[in-house]
Design a protein around this motif. Structure first.
Motif, PDB file in Angstrom:
ATOM      1  N   VAL A   1      18.156   5.039 -51.535  1.00  0.00           N
ATOM      2  CA  VAL A   1      16.541   5.125 -51.655  1.00  0.00           C
ATOM      3  C   VAL A   1      15.997   3.896 -50.560  1.00  0.00           C
ATOM      4  O   VAL A   1      14.832   4.233 -50.039  1.00  0.00           O
ATOM      5  N   SER A   2      16.787   3.135 -50.016  1.00  0.00           N
ATOM      6  CA  SER A   2      16.204   2.386 -49.011  1.00  0.00           C
ATOM      7  C   SER A   2      16.002   2.631 -47.486  1.00  0.00           C
ATOM      8  O   SER A   2      15.171   2.617 -47.003  1.00  0.00           O
TER       9      SER A   2
ATOM     10  N   VAL B   1      20.563   5.748 -55.994  1.00  0.00           N
ATOM     11  CA  VAL B   1      21.339   4.409 -55.419  1.00  0.00           C
ATOM     12  C   VAL B   1      20.634   3.760 -54.322  1.00  0.00           C
ATOM     13  O   VAL B   1      19.917   4.389 -53.599  1.00  0.00           O
ATOM     14  N   ASN B   2      20.675   2.429 -54.312  1.00  0.00           N
ATOM     15  CA  ASN B   2      19.876   1.677 -53.456  1.00  0.00           C
ATOM     16  C   ASN B   2      19.991   1.758 -52.012  1.00  0.00           C
ATOM     17  O   ASN B   2      19.026   1.949 -51.208  1.00  0.00           O
ATOM     18  N   LYS B   3      21.012   2.168 -51.540  1.00  0.00           N
ATOM     19  CA  LYS B   3      21.619   2.314 -50.069  1.00  0.00           C
ATOM     20  C   LYS B   3      20.920   3.795 -49.593  1.00  0.00           C
ATOM     21  O   LYS B   3      20.748   3.851 -48.637  1.00  0.00           O
TER      22      LYS B   3
ATOM     23  N   SER C   1      13.489   8.333 -53.932  1.00  0.00           N
ATOM     24  CA  SER C   1      12.417   7.563 -53.302  1.00  0.00           C
ATOM     25  C   SER C   1      11.393   8.617 -52.848  1.00  0.00           C
ATOM     26  O   SER C   1      10.307   8.264 -53.034  1.00  0.00           O
TER      27      SER C   1
ATOM     28  N   ARG D   1      14.461   7.226 -61.900  1.00  0.00           N
ATOM     29  CA  ARG D   1      15.224   6.563 -61.196  1.00  0.00           C
ATOM     30  C   ARG D   1      15.565   5.297 -61.584  1.00  0.00           C
ATOM     31  O   ARG D   1      16.473   4.765 -61.697  1.00  0.00           O
TER      32      ARG D   1
END
Length: 346
Positions: free
Chosen positions: A107-108, A103-105, A114, A174
């Motif tokens: 990974v960011s 999920v981007n939130k 990540s 991912r």
């Protein structure tokens, strides 16, 4: 070795799924035969900074053991502090580190999958958490970041060297998210490459799937995720198949409604401060999932999309029985409907 792998046991894990595997759903899946549980993932920083908001994510009851709390983050020292805080609260059986969330939130913030791109940092996280706590630490990972970086074997060896006592491997990158097929060849290679138990994860939805993966790879257990959202009876069905080599009857419509009713009532009890209507609204997607692959599922989902009380659930069930008696699907229609449902699984 972790005790749930001893004596050639082959445990069935319920995968941690955000917004799904809360304390109630875990309890219900345990009753259906799931052997090992994990909480929804929780932010280590959230535990350290705002434990009033995050503490409920690590709640569980003793009937759910063996159970691990899953943490994500990118600072191993801070994650170790969070893990010790959790142990002081609840004393889980193990801590699990999330190296797989796509999920981007997450990974960011340099968490989840990540870290598969930064093996030195991944090693630091695993090593610091393992060093910080007196209980076993495990990890969950994907096979890589994308098709150009499938480094699962390298990562698994690093995690083993850093003190992880088991690794769950989701057979997608991912970049795949939850699309395409899980690569069980890579999962098998990871299981051959390390001495600690490897738990295979991805596209397990029946006892046959479990038996095939156990026979074709050296995994020491399997983890079931999305299939359990629609069919929490999968654990019971899988154990029946492993024990007898025969398929157990699928959960009947009556069994499904009894399960739905119980899930709703337990949710209302646990969320008494919210009230029945908001709680049942939050259950709508879950109820719709439970209708997958049964005759008249589309009819039920239309009604569950607006349900607001347990009484309505009873009324819908009564109306469903009448509807099926009057408009019962023949086998061809049911097969066609099931095929459509299977193609649109979450």
């Amino acid at each position: 070795m972790l005790p749930w792998f001893e004596n050639d046991r082959f445990p069935l894990y319920l995968a941690p799924m955000a917004g799904v595997t809360d304390v109630i759903f875990r309890h219900l899946c345990k009753e259906q035969g799931a052997d090992v549980m994990m909480t929804e993932f929780v932010s280590a920083e959230g535990i350290l900074q705002r434990d009033d908001r995050t503490r409920h994510y690590v709640d569980f009851d003793d009937a759910q053991r063996p159970l691990g709390v899953q943490l994500f983050g990118s600072d191993g020292v801070r994650m170790g502090e969070a893990a010790r805080k959790i142990i002081d609260w609840k004393q889980p059986d193990f801590i699990d580190i999330n190296f797989g969330c796509p999920v981007n939130k997450v990974v960011s913030k340099n968490g989840g999958s990540s870290l598969l791109k930064d093996c030195p940092l991944l090693a630091s996280v695993a090593r610091e958490v393992a060093k910080a706590v007196p209980i076993p630490v495990t990890a969950k990972m994907r096979i890589g970041w994308d098709s150009s970086l499938v480094n699962a074997i390298e990562v698994a060896r690093i995690l083993e060297d850093c003190g992880m006592q088991a690794i769950a491997v989701h057979g997608r990158t991912r970049a795949q998210g939850y699309t395409g097929l899980a690569d069980w060849d890579v999962i098998g290679q990871v299981a051959d490459a390390v001495k600690i138990p490897v738990i295979g994860n991805g596209d397990i939805s029946s006892g046959v799937d479990v038996e095939i993966r156990r026979a074709q790879t050296n995994v020491k257990g399997v983890m079931i995720g999305r299939a359990a959202m629609a069919n929490p009876w999968v654990f019971k069905e899988a154990k029946h198949y492993l024990a007898t080599g025969t398929h157990a009857p699928h959960a009947s419509v009556e069994e499904r409604f009894n399960f739905m009713r119980r899930h709703c009532k337990l949710a209302i009890e646990r969320n008494a401060h919210m009230g029945e209507l908001p709680t049942i609204r939050s259950m709508r997607n879950r109820l719709m999932n439970y209708t997958k692959s049964i005759p008249g599922g589309k009819w039920l989902r239309q009604r569950f999309s607006q349900i607001g009380s347990v009484m309505e659930l009873e009324d819908i069930f009564a109306a469903y029985l009448v509807h099926q008696a009057e408009h019962g699907h023949d086998q061809a229609t049911h097969a066609e409907e099931s095929a459509v449902e299977s193609s649109t699984e979450l």
